[in-house]
Every structure is written in C-alpha cells, then in structure tokens.
Design an enzyme around this catalytic site. Structure first.
Site, PDB file in Angstrom:
ATOM      1  N   SER A 143       0.839  -1.204   0.000  1.00 11.71           N
ATOM      2  CA  SER A 143       0.000   0.000   0.000  1.00 11.71           C
ATOM      3  C   SER A 143       0.868   1.246   0.000  1.00 11.71           C
ATOM      4  O   SER A 143       1.959   1.256   0.594  1.00 11.71           O
ATOM      5  CB  SER A 143      -0.881   0.008   1.251  1.00 11.71           C
ATOM      6  OG  SER A 143      -1.508   1.270   1.397  1.00 11.71           O
ATOM      7  N   TYR A 200      -1.193  -0.409   9.938  1.00 18.66           N
ATOM      8  CA  TYR A 200      -1.403  -0.880   8.563  1.00 18.66           C
ATOM      9  C   TYR A 200      -0.180  -0.596   7.685  1.00 18.66           C
ATOM     10  O   TYR A 200       0.298  -1.458   6.946  1.00 18.66           O
ATOM     11  CB  TYR A 200      -2.655  -0.186   8.032  1.00 18.66           C
ATOM     12  CG  TYR A 200      -3.037  -0.479   6.608  1.00 18.66           C
ATOM     13  CD1 TYR A 200      -3.688  -1.670   6.297  1.00 18.66           C
ATOM     14  CD2 TYR A 200      -2.786   0.428   5.589  1.00 18.66           C
ATOM     15  CE1 TYR A 200      -4.061  -1.936   4.978  1.00 18.66           C
ATOM     16  CE2 TYR A 200      -3.157   0.178   4.286  1.00 18.66           C
ATOM     17  CZ  TYR A 200      -3.804  -1.004   3.984  1.00 18.66           C
ATOM     18  OH  TYR A 200      -4.174  -1.264   2.695  1.00 18.66           O
ATOM     19  N   LYS A 230       2.198  -3.274   5.762  1.00 16.82           N
ATOM     20  CA  LYS A 230       2.274  -3.254   4.298  1.00 16.82           C
ATOM     21  C   LYS A 230       3.718  -3.064   3.820  1.00 16.82           C
ATOM     22  O   LYS A 230       4.119  -3.643   2.812  1.00 16.82           O
ATOM     23  CB  LYS A 230       1.382  -2.134   3.742  1.00 16.82           C
ATOM     24  CG  LYS A 230      -0.114  -2.429   3.850  1.00 16.82           C
ATOM     25  CD  LYS A 230      -0.428  -3.823   3.381  1.00 16.82           C
ATOM     26  CE  LYS A 230      -1.762  -3.968   2.716  1.00 16.82           C
ATOM     27  NZ  LYS A 230      -2.050  -5.378   2.348  1.00 16.82           N
TER      28      LYS A 230
HETATM   29  P1  NAI Z   1     -11.760  -5.566   1.199  1.00 21.50           P
HETATM   30  O1  NAI Z   1     -12.075  -5.326   2.638  1.00 21.50           O
HETATM   31  O2  NAI Z   1     -12.875  -5.497   0.230  1.00 21.50           O
HETATM   32  O3  NAI Z   1     -11.051  -6.987   1.005  1.00 21.50           O
HETATM   33  C1  NAI Z   1     -10.296  -7.637   1.969  1.00 21.50           C
HETATM   34  C2  NAI Z   1     -10.809  -9.056   2.081  1.00 21.50           C
HETATM   35  O4  NAI Z   1      -9.962  -9.802   2.972  1.00 21.50           O
HETATM   36  C3  NAI Z   1     -12.230  -9.119   2.665  1.00 21.50           C
HETATM   37  O5  NAI Z   1     -13.077  -9.808   1.761  1.00 21.50           O
HETATM   38  C4  NAI Z   1     -12.049  -9.835   3.991  1.00 21.50           C
HETATM   39  O6  NAI Z   1     -13.145 -10.632   4.352  1.00 21.50           O
HETATM   40  C5  NAI Z   1     -10.796 -10.650   3.743  1.00 21.50           C
HETATM   41  N1  NAI Z   1     -10.111 -11.007   4.990  1.00 21.50           N
HETATM   42  C6  NAI Z   1      -9.881 -10.198   6.052  1.00 21.50           C
HETATM   43  N2  NAI Z   1      -9.248 -10.875   7.016  1.00 21.50           N
HETATM   44  C7  NAI Z   1      -9.032 -12.135   6.540  1.00 21.50           C
HETATM   45  C8  NAI Z   1      -8.405 -13.287   7.074  1.00 21.50           C
HETATM   46  N3  NAI Z   1      -7.862 -13.268   8.288  1.00 21.50           N
HETATM   47  N4  NAI Z   1      -8.366 -14.400   6.317  1.00 21.50           N
HETATM   48  C9  NAI Z   1      -8.905 -14.430   5.077  1.00 21.50           C
HETATM   49  N5  NAI Z   1      -9.549 -13.363   4.538  1.00 21.50           N
HETATM   50  C10 NAI Z   1      -9.602 -12.225   5.253  1.00 21.50           C
HETATM   51  O7  NAI Z   1     -10.610  -4.540   0.807  1.00 21.50           O
HETATM   52  P2  NAI Z   1      -9.797  -4.325  -0.560  1.00 21.50           P
HETATM   53  O8  NAI Z   1      -9.709  -2.892  -0.783  1.00 21.50           O
HETATM   54  O9  NAI Z   1     -10.318  -5.213  -1.620  1.00 21.50           O
HETATM   55  O10 NAI Z   1      -8.339  -4.803  -0.117  1.00 21.50           O
HETATM   56  C11 NAI Z   1      -7.618  -5.884  -0.673  1.00 21.50           C
HETATM   57  C12 NAI Z   1      -6.158  -5.727  -0.331  1.00 21.50           C
HETATM   58  O11 NAI Z   1      -5.618  -4.572  -0.991  1.00 21.50           O
HETATM   59  C13 NAI Z   1      -5.875  -5.530   1.158  1.00 21.50           C
HETATM   60  O12 NAI Z   1      -4.701  -6.202   1.518  1.00 21.50           O
HETATM   61  C14 NAI Z   1      -5.684  -4.035   1.272  1.00 21.50           C
HETATM   62  O13 NAI Z   1      -4.895  -3.687   2.389  1.00 21.50           O
HETATM   63  C15 NAI Z   1      -4.984  -3.740  -0.048  1.00 21.50           C
HETATM   64  N6  NAI Z   1      -5.073  -2.348  -0.440  1.00 21.50           N
HETATM   65  C16 NAI Z   1      -6.244  -1.839  -0.894  1.00 21.50           C
HETATM   66  C17 NAI Z   1      -6.297  -0.514  -1.308  1.00 21.50           C
HETATM   67  C18 NAI Z   1      -7.496   0.079  -1.938  1.00 21.50           C
HETATM   68  O14 NAI Z   1      -7.377   1.188  -2.508  1.00 21.50           O
HETATM   69  N7  NAI Z   1      -8.662  -0.582  -1.900  1.00 21.50           N
HETATM   70  C19 NAI Z   1      -5.134   0.381  -1.146  1.00 21.50           C
HETATM   71  C20 NAI Z   1      -3.939  -0.278  -0.716  1.00 21.50           C
HETATM   72  C21 NAI Z   1      -3.937  -1.597  -0.365  1.00 21.50           C
END
Ligand code: NAI
Length: 287
Positions: A151, A164, A168
């Site tokens: 990130s 976080y 990251k």
């Molecule tokens: P999101 O919240 O939609 O997706 C994250 C998913 O991980 C969720 O579906 C959740 O249920 C699952 N999850 C959480 N804890 C878990 C565990 N212990 N075991 C298995 N699954 C688990 O968020 P998003 O935005 O799709 O994020 C995806 C990745 O991208 C994350 O690592 C986030 O930190 C990273 N990210 C996202 C950004 C963005 O602009 N959306 C920016 C920078 C990084």
C-alpha cells in the site's frame, strides 16, 4: 504455458473488493482459483461463508473453475488448509496472491495493542503463513509466483495507519528477500499497491475519485505477475484507475568521510548526504 491458462492460484481475501476482481480475471483467463475469504467485516470482526461462496458461484456461472475456502490467513493451520484446498481440488499450486486485509485505524497516540496486533496478524503474518506453506510446492516444481498486496500507506505513510502501513511495508521487505531466495527455483515475488474503490476505501476518498478507481483496473497487473512470461522479481508496482507505475528505492551519491566525522562535519555535509541529484537504485552492500 502462456498467461495463466491451466494455472492454479490462491487468492486470499477474494470474497469481495480487489480479491474478487483478481479471482474473476484469473478464472476468465483459464486459471483454477481458490477463493479464500474469512467473510468478516472491514475491521476483521466476524466470519462467514457467503462472501467466498458468492464469488465461486459467479466464476462457475461464467464457466470457470473455482473452489471456496473460509480459513483465516493468520495461522499456519489456516494457511495449510488454504494451500491444501488447491492441492486437493486442483492437484497443484502455481501462484499465491496475498490480498486478505483489514483496517483498524487510529492515530499513533491512541493506538491500542489490540489494533496493532490484529492488523499485523492479517497482513504480515497472513502473507508469511500462506507464502511459507506454498513455498515447498513452488521449489519442488521449479515454478511459483507470489504477489503481495502492499500500500502507498506503507510506502509513503498515512495519518492514522501506523499499524497498517508498517505491515504493508514489511511485506515489501519479505518480497525483497524471497525474490533472492526464490530466484534459482523460478519463483518470482512482487508487490502491488492498489488504489481502488472497495469497502476499505469507501469513506477515505471523495465519490468522484472513487468512481474512477474500479478494482478491475488492477486485476490484469496482478494477473501478469502470475504468468511464466513475467520474469520480474522484487518489484513494487502502484496501480489504480488505469495508471500503473513501478516504485523503487534510490540511494543518494552521498559522501565518504576518510575518518570518523565530527558532529559538525556531518552537519556541514548534510546537503550533500541528502541530495538526490545523481541518485542510483539502492542495493544491499553486504548482500
Ligand atoms: P476488502 O475489505 O474489500 O477486502 C479484503 C478481504 O480480505 C475481505 O473480503 C475480507 O473478508 C478478507 N479477509 C480479512 N481478514 C481475513 C483473514 N484473516 N483471512 C482471510 N480473509 C480475510 O478490501 P480491498 O480494498 O479489496 O483490499 C484488498 C487488499 O488490498 C488488502 O490487503 C488491502 O490492504 C490492499 N489495499 C487496498 C487498497 C485500496 O485502494 N482498496 C489500497 C492499498 C492496499
């Protein structure tokens, strides 16, 4: 094999947001996908099967191959079950996308140990456990691809996200060493810092900006990193809204002191030490 056709890929946290977009693109491109998701809320609380099941149903409706897994990435046991699902259902594992994530933001002076630990557990321990479990399979077959979700909050810092951002950026440290250790086994390890409209970002950016940041923009970048054709390793990319950039650490020309400098000598040369004119990519002097 070209592209991801015939590959087996684990995508953690694939029950929504970016992970769902990755899983759909991979399945559409001919990969068999383990759709892992714990199914909890944005802060990591709760659990359930419906998120992963919905994405698997979507993929199957398109004629693709996918299977759900509901284990948490935070433990070795969960990671073993996730990797085991790929081996049992599809007979192999070629790629891992460490995408699962949660948020528990707080300004540092208000950070509770529990907020710190929970976020590091999912992002950093999760990335470690799942990759560690996949690694022997990759070494044995002489092929493996790993993508870590990093990130810009980690690469550059972000107010309220010390937990976080630390997790990251720690994943980038893991990428750097795994790229070296994986090289002779054709294991490539890279990181992508996405920028996308998901439940994680729904309240941190204005709606006009989020409209331009569909998760689908990032999926082909992650997909490319999972292919045999992509030989890059140890790279960090920032991607979102149609833009894709590489990020790299550079080292200034700096200065060389002939003897141990005094405080004053360091102060006198500070501008030369910190000037980035003529900087070159940094490398490990003892690596
Ligand atoms: P999101 O919240 O939609 O997706 C994250 C998913 O991980 C969720 O579906 C959740 O249920 C699952 N999850 C959480 N804890 C878990 C565990 N212990 N075991 C298995 N699954 C688990 O968020 P998003 O935005 O799709 O994020 C995806 C990745 O991208 C994350 O690592 C986030 O930190 C990273 N990210 C996202 C950004 C963005 O602009 N959306 C920016 C920078 C990084």
């Amino acid at each position: 094999m070209s592209g991801v056709q015939g590959r087996v890929v684990v995508v953690t946290g694939a029950g929504g947001g970016l992970g769902r977009a990755y899983a759909l693109l991979l399945a559409r491109s001919g990969a068999s996908v383990v759709v892992n998701d714990l199914g909890g809320a944005r802060d990591g609380s709760g659990a359930g099967h419906s998120m992963a099941d919905a994405v698997v149903a979507e993929i199957r409706a398109l004629g693709g191959n996918a299977v759900a897994n509901y284990d948490s990435v935070t433990t070795a046991r969960g990671a073993a079950a996730i990797v085991g699902t790929a081996i049992e259902e599809f007979g192999a594992l070629h790629g891992v996308v460490n995408n699962a994530g949660i948020l528990r933001d707080a300004a540092f002076h208000k950070m509770a140990d529990e907020q710190w630990d929970a976020v590091l557990e999912v992002h950093l321990a999760g990335g470690y456990h799942v990759t560690r479990e996949a690694w022997p399979h990759f070494r044995e077959q002489g092929f493996g691809r790993v993508v870590m979700a990093t990130s810009t909050s980690g690469l550059y810092g972000n107010f309220g996200q010390s937990n976080y951002g630390t997790a990251k950026n720690a994943l980038v440290g893991l990428v750097n060493t795994l790229a070296l250790e994986g090289a002779k086994y054709n294991i490539r390890v890279n990181a992508v810092a996405p920028m996308a409209a998901t439940r994680m970002t729904e309240d941190v950016a204005p709606a006009e900006l989020l409209e331009k940041l569909a998760p689908e923009h990032i999926a082909p970048v992650v997909g490319h990193l999972l292919t045999e054709e992509c030989e890059d390793s140890g790279t960090v990319l920032v991607a979102g809204g149609g833009q894709v950039h590489r990020v790299q650490l550079f080292q200034s020309k700096g200065v060389t002191f002939d003897d141990v400098p005094t405080l004053q000598q360091v102060a006198d040369r500070w501008k030369d030490i910190t000037s980035m004119d003529g900087a070159v990519p940094g490398t490990n002097p003892v690596g």
